[in-house]
Design a protein around this motif. Structure first.
Motif, PDB file in Angstrom:
ATOM      1  N   GLY A 586       0.799  -1.212   0.000  1.00  0.00           N
ATOM      2  CA  GLY A 586       0.000   0.000   0.000  1.00  0.00           C
ATOM      3  C   GLY A 586       0.829   1.257   0.000  1.00  0.00           C
ATOM      4  N   SER A 587       2.095   1.187  -0.422  1.00  0.00           N
ATOM      5  CA  SER A 587       3.002   2.325  -0.380  1.00  0.00           C
ATOM      6  C   SER A 587       3.544   2.615  -1.771  1.00  0.00           C
ATOM      7  N   LEU A 588       3.758   3.900  -2.054  1.00  0.00           N
ATOM      8  CA  LEU A 588       4.460   4.300  -3.268  1.00  0.00           C
ATOM      9  C   LEU A 588       5.914   4.676  -2.988  1.00  0.00           C
ATOM     10  N   VAL A 589       6.269   4.792  -1.716  1.00  0.00           N
ATOM     11  CA  VAL A 589       7.656   5.097  -1.353  1.00  0.00           C
ATOM     12  C   VAL A 589       8.516   3.846  -1.434  1.00  0.00           C
ATOM     13  N   VAL A 590       7.973   2.738  -1.028  1.00  0.00           N
ATOM     14  CA  VAL A 590       8.737   1.489  -0.994  1.00  0.00           C
ATOM     15  C   VAL A 590       9.268   1.099  -2.375  1.00  0.00           C
ATOM     16  N   PRO A 591       8.469   1.156  -3.458  1.00  0.00           N
ATOM     17  CA  PRO A 591       9.029   0.789  -4.765  1.00  0.00           C
ATOM     18  C   PRO A 591      10.206   1.653  -5.187  1.00  0.00           C
ATOM     19  N   VAL A 592      10.147   2.953  -4.920  1.00  0.00           N
ATOM     20  CA  VAL A 592      11.262   3.832  -5.289  1.00  0.00           C
ATOM     21  C   VAL A 592      12.515   3.433  -4.535  1.00  0.00           C
ATOM     22  N   LYS A 593      12.390   3.193  -3.230  1.00  0.00           N
ATOM     23  CA  LYS A 593      13.549   2.769  -2.454  1.00  0.00           C
ATOM     24  C   LYS A 593      14.074   1.420  -2.948  1.00  0.00           C
ATOM     25  N   ALA A 594      13.174   0.526  -3.349  1.00  0.00           N
ATOM     26  CA  ALA A 594      13.615  -0.775  -3.841  1.00  0.00           C
ATOM     27  C   ALA A 594      14.457  -0.627  -5.104  1.00  0.00           C
ATOM     28  N   LEU A 595      14.019   0.241  -6.018  1.00  0.00           N
ATOM     29  CA  LEU A 595      14.789   0.453  -7.248  1.00  0.00           C
ATOM     30  C   LEU A 595      16.132   1.107  -6.949  1.00  0.00           C
ATOM     31  N   VAL A 596      16.149   2.075  -6.043  1.00  0.00           N
ATOM     32  CA  VAL A 596      17.416   2.747  -5.702  1.00  0.00           C
ATOM     33  C   VAL A 596      18.396   1.753  -5.108  1.00  0.00           C
ATOM     34  N   LEU A 597      17.935   0.928  -4.188  1.00  0.00           N
ATOM     35  CA  LEU A 597      18.816  -0.051  -3.564  1.00  0.00           C
ATOM     36  C   LEU A 597      19.292  -1.093  -4.567  1.00  0.00           C
ATOM     37  N   ALA A 598      18.393  -1.521  -5.473  1.00  0.00           N
ATOM     38  CA  ALA A 598      18.811  -2.475  -6.513  1.00  0.00           C
ATOM     39  C   ALA A 598      19.851  -1.852  -7.428  1.00  0.00           C
ATOM     40  N   GLY A 599      19.677  -0.559  -7.760  1.00  0.00           N
ATOM     41  CA  GLY A 599      20.669   0.115  -8.599  1.00  0.00           C
ATOM     42  C   GLY A 599      22.021   0.213  -7.927  1.00  0.00           C
ATOM     43  N   LEU A 600      22.036   0.525  -6.629  1.00  0.00           N
ATOM     44  CA  LEU A 600      23.304   0.580  -5.895  1.00  0.00           C
ATOM     45  C   LEU A 600      23.984  -0.787  -5.868  1.00  0.00           C
ATOM     46  N   THR A 601      23.197  -1.831  -5.664  1.00  0.00           N
ATOM     47  CA  THR A 601      23.769  -3.177  -5.656  1.00  0.00           C
ATOM     48  C   THR A 601      24.372  -3.523  -7.006  1.00  0.00           C
ATOM     49  N   LEU A 602      23.670  -3.189  -8.080  1.00  0.00           N
ATOM     50  CA  LEU A 602      24.169  -3.492  -9.424  1.00  0.00           C
ATOM     51  C   LEU A 602      25.470  -2.752  -9.708  1.00  0.00           C
ATOM     52  N   LEU A 603      25.512  -1.454  -9.423  1.00  0.00           N
ATOM     53  CA  LEU A 603      26.725  -0.682  -9.700  1.00  0.00           C
ATOM     54  C   LEU A 603      27.913  -1.199  -8.890  1.00  0.00           C
TER      55      LEU A 603
END
Length: 790
Positions: A586-603
């Motif tokens: 029920g959150s729109l903040v959680v998906p943004v944080k998930a993408l940011v964290l996934a991007g940091l992991t990938l880099l």
């Protein structure tokens, strides 16, 4: 609905297992036909400029596949060698389908190596041969060339290198899977309490993998399936299915420990209603990530997208159907969670070992220390002396959550000091990413991806060192103009003045209406100077149609294509992630944080790859021969895999965090709500941490199977995934996720009013009527109102 699915799987457990067993048997029987139909998938789409340049060169100078033999370790003009080469060449020329044979003695194009003790024999096959005819003729040519009377004859060429890559990929996949399955069985049997419990995830994984191979066999009848696809989907299928099975088993054991008298059908209903929802959301997110490969429009990635989406769908289906059915049949053989600490023999021995004394004789105290710690661990997991347990809930029932564990310890640190932990963790990941951001060399690894022990790789190395003087492969420029015109002469003058150019050569025998130029660049093949030369040539103003090709141009085109489509792929992933995680939390903040964290992991993962595979630091430990770059496809594949698997663990943790938050939220004061949120994170991480850690360990075992092979490009994927999983489970899930959740507080569950109200109604309609009631309140007497602070 998922609770109903759990009860249905209990009622129809035998037909469900029979259906999956039939699919697994069919897949195993037909898998051999799939490997016979795998084809070398092109890494670039057909409309790329380098591909158009290659086709134009083939039109101007038609040439068939070539086989090259390096005759070594004998004086090139030794009479016995000369007569042997001529006799073999005569026999090869007589074969049907041979276009030309060139050697040192039959024409002006013969070449002697830099060591003055080697020469080349080049055999060109005719054009228009079918794949089967070409393969058979190539085998006959190779056999004939090996008959040359010389101490060493190395036979290779581009087509033989591609064939060697495909054969080695299939062989490495078989070896990697076999070793991974054996190690996984041992690990799972020890972790879950016995061979029956350890066999459940592997039986589920075998059904998913063999079903995927059957599906790919059907796909191969319609469209080409790349050789590398089989490697990726089989190991990915094992990893994902084991993850999903572990989550279901852990929740089943937890539910049974919380209510020992409940029936198996009811336990499965609760398991699928909770853990099954996480599996469904995770599978949808990973499947969307796999389909995101198709956005890049490259044939190789499209083949990966098809296989990846298929294996994720089957892994999700197995997790939601076959695993509950297996638990319905063998669940009584799996010990409850509270009884599982260490193997029985270790527990019995550990309980009798007192605390270690430093005065023990040398050689004895390490044994006593190990036994003492084993006893401490066993006692902690049984809820005996140690730090007080965290009080949590399971399906509305109070339960003690044993403290401890890696993720719980890290989450406790992050919750107490969220600001410093968030800054330090983010800075560490960005520091790891620096090598990739500032100095990555992406190129087609070609024969360099093969181990040096393989003959095709040895031919490539000898040709580059002894016959090409280490020079890079040329940049090919096709000009639609006569070479005698002023346009071509002016272009050649400008090309000669470019700083990246060592030499400009005009190819002979080209029709007068066109010109083909070979530009020898500085540096390595497809290295930064070569790619800079491609861009410089394409920017030159020429009053004629010009096409630029060659390995460096392919690298430039691939990178440009990926970068152009990367925003689209990211937008698709963001949209899918937002929808799925919003439905879960029920959150729109959680998906943004998930993408940011996934991007940091990938880099950070790509930075580690540059250090090991491009710079060569520690490459010898992995049995890798660094060629100074990364394969072109590695960043894109890791982008999808890292995102998909990070969503896997993100969903596992967030589903439990949201469940605990709904039970603990609704307090009147901000301080109480903040404390409730912190406790929700700690309870969820403590409960889910062991299964996430175990799943990550199993996934590392699976992807370590990639490192057992000899293909550098495959090892890059395996090493990258192991690094990504380790970073994700420790730095991201253990530190950054709890830290950001603590920093954002109630804003973690923010959504616009209409969406929040819609999600509340949707959640209420989807709630299982048989679910146990919510607790009446917490220790403060406040009445919880689930969803109020979303």
């Amino acid at each position: 609905m998922l609770a109903v699915l759990g009860r249905t799987m209990y009622r129809w457990r035998r037909p469900v297992l029979a259906g999956w067993a039939g699919l697994a048997i069919a897949g195993a029987l037909l898998a051999g036909q799939l490997f016979d139909r795998l084809t070398p998938a092109d890494g670039l789409r057909a409309d790329a400029e380098s591909r158009r340049a290659q086709r134009r060169v083939e039109q101007l100078l038609p040439a068939g596949p070539t086989v090259v033999a390096v005759v070594r370790d004998r004086d090139p003009y030794d009479p016995r060698l000369v007569s042997s080469v001529r006799a073999v060449d005569t026999g090869i020329r007589a074969l049907p389908g041979i276009a030309a044979v060139d050697d040192l003695y039959s024409g002006a194009g013969g070449r002697i190596g830099a060591d003055n003790r080697s020469s080349l024999v080049r055999v060109e096959l005719a054009t228009g041969l079918t794949a089967t005819e070409q393969r058979r003729l190539t085998d006959r040519v190779v056999t004939a060339l090996r008959g040359i009377d010389a101490p060493q004859v190395l036979v290779g060429g581009p087509d033989l290198a591609r064939r060697a890559f495909g054969d080695r990929a299939v062989r490495d996949a078989a070896v990697g899977e076999s070793v991974a399955l054996v190690v996984l069985f041992v690990v799972l049997a020890l972790a879950l309490g016995g061979p029956v419990a350890g066999a459940v995830p592997l039986l589920a994984a075998s059904a998913a993998v063999t079903g995927t191979l059957l599906g790919l066999r059907l796909v191969a009848a319609v469209t080409p399936v790349g050789e590398f696809t089989a490697n990726v989907v089989t190991l990915l299928g094992i990893g994902l299915t084991v993850d999903y099975a572990l989550l279901m088993i852990a929740r089943f054991r937890e539910e049974r420990a919380a209510e020992p008298g409940a029936g198996t059908a009811e336990l499965l209903a609760r398991t699928t209603a909770t853990a099954g929802r996480a599996v469904l959301v995770s599978g949808a997110a990973v499947g969307a990530a796999m389909l995101g490969l198709a956005v890049f429009a490259e044939p190789l990635l499209a083949s990966m997208a098809t296989g990846g989406a298929l294996v994720v769908a089957l892994a999700t289906g197995v997790g939601l159907t076959a695993v509950p059915a297996l638990l319905a049949v063998a669940g009584h053989r799996i010990p409850p969670l509270t009884r599982r600490a260490l193997p029985r023999l270790v527990r019995r021995r550990a309980s009798a070992v007192p605390a270690p004394r430093r005065s023990d004789p040398a050689g004895r105290w390490p044994v006593r220390m190990a036994g003492w710690w084993a006893g401490r661990v066993a006692a902690a997991r049984r809820g005996r002396p140690g730090r007080p347990p965290i009080r949590g809930t399971t399906g509305g029932r109070a339960a003690d959550v044993p403290s401890g564990g890696l993720l719980a310890t890290l989450a406790g640190v992050a919750s107490r000091r969220p600001g410093p932990v968030a800054v330090a963790g983010t800075a560490a990941l960005l520091l790891l990413a620096v090598p990739f951001l500032v100095g990555a060399n992406l190129a087609d690894s070609d024969a360099r991806a093969l181990p040096r022990s393989m003959e095709a790789r040895q031919v490539y190395d000898v040709l580059s060192r002894d016959f090409e003087a280490g020079r890079a492969a040329p940049v090919v420029v096709v000009v639609e103009a006569d070479p005698a015109t002023l346009t071509v002469r002016n272009l050649m003058n400008r090309l000669n003045r470019l700083p990246q150019v060592l030499r400009v050569q005009v190819r002979p025998d080209v029709p007068a209406t066109s010109t083909v130029l070979d530009l020898t660049p500085r540096g390595a093949t497809a290295g930064p100077p070569s790619r800079d030369l491609v861009r410089a040539v394409r920017e030159l103003p020429v009053p004629a149609r010009v096409l630029v090709g060659g390995p460096a141009a392919e690298a430039v085109d691939y990178g440009a294509s990926v970068l152009a489509r990367l925003p689209v792929a990211a937008a698709v992933l963001l949209l899918v992630t937002a929808v799925l995680l919003f439905g879960l939390t029920g959150s729109l903040v959680v998906p943004v944080k998930a993408l940011v964290l996934a991007g940091l992991t990938l880099l950070a993962t790509l930075g580690a790859l540059v250090v090991v595979f491009q710079w060569g630091l520690g490459a010898a430990l992995l049995g890798v021969d660094s060629w100074g770059g990364l394969d072109l496809t590695t960043p894109v594949l890791l982008f999808v895999f890292v995102f998909g698997l990070s969503m896997d663990y993100e969903v596992f943790l967030l589903a439990r965090i949201k469940e605990e938050w709904d039970r603990l939220a609704g307090l009147r004061t901000a301080a109480a709500r903040a404390e409730a949120g912190r406790r929700a994170v700690l309870v969820a991480v403590t409960r889910t941490g062991p299964v996430v850690t175990l799943a990550a360990g199993c996934l590392c075992v699976v992807f370590l199977g990639f490192l057992l092979g000899g293909l550098t490009a495959v090892k890059e994927i395996g090493f990258g995934m192991v690094v990504a999983v380790l970073l994700d489970v420790t730095v991201v899930r253990g530190l950054l996720l709890p830290a950001f959740l603590a920093l954002f507080g109630e804003w973690n569950w923010w959504a616009p009013g209409p969406l929040r109200r819609w999600h509340a109604r949707w959640s209420a309609r989807g709630a299982d009527r048989s679910a146990p009631p919510e607790p009446a309140g917490d220790r403060t007497g406040a009445r919880p109102t689930p969803g109020r602070w979303r």
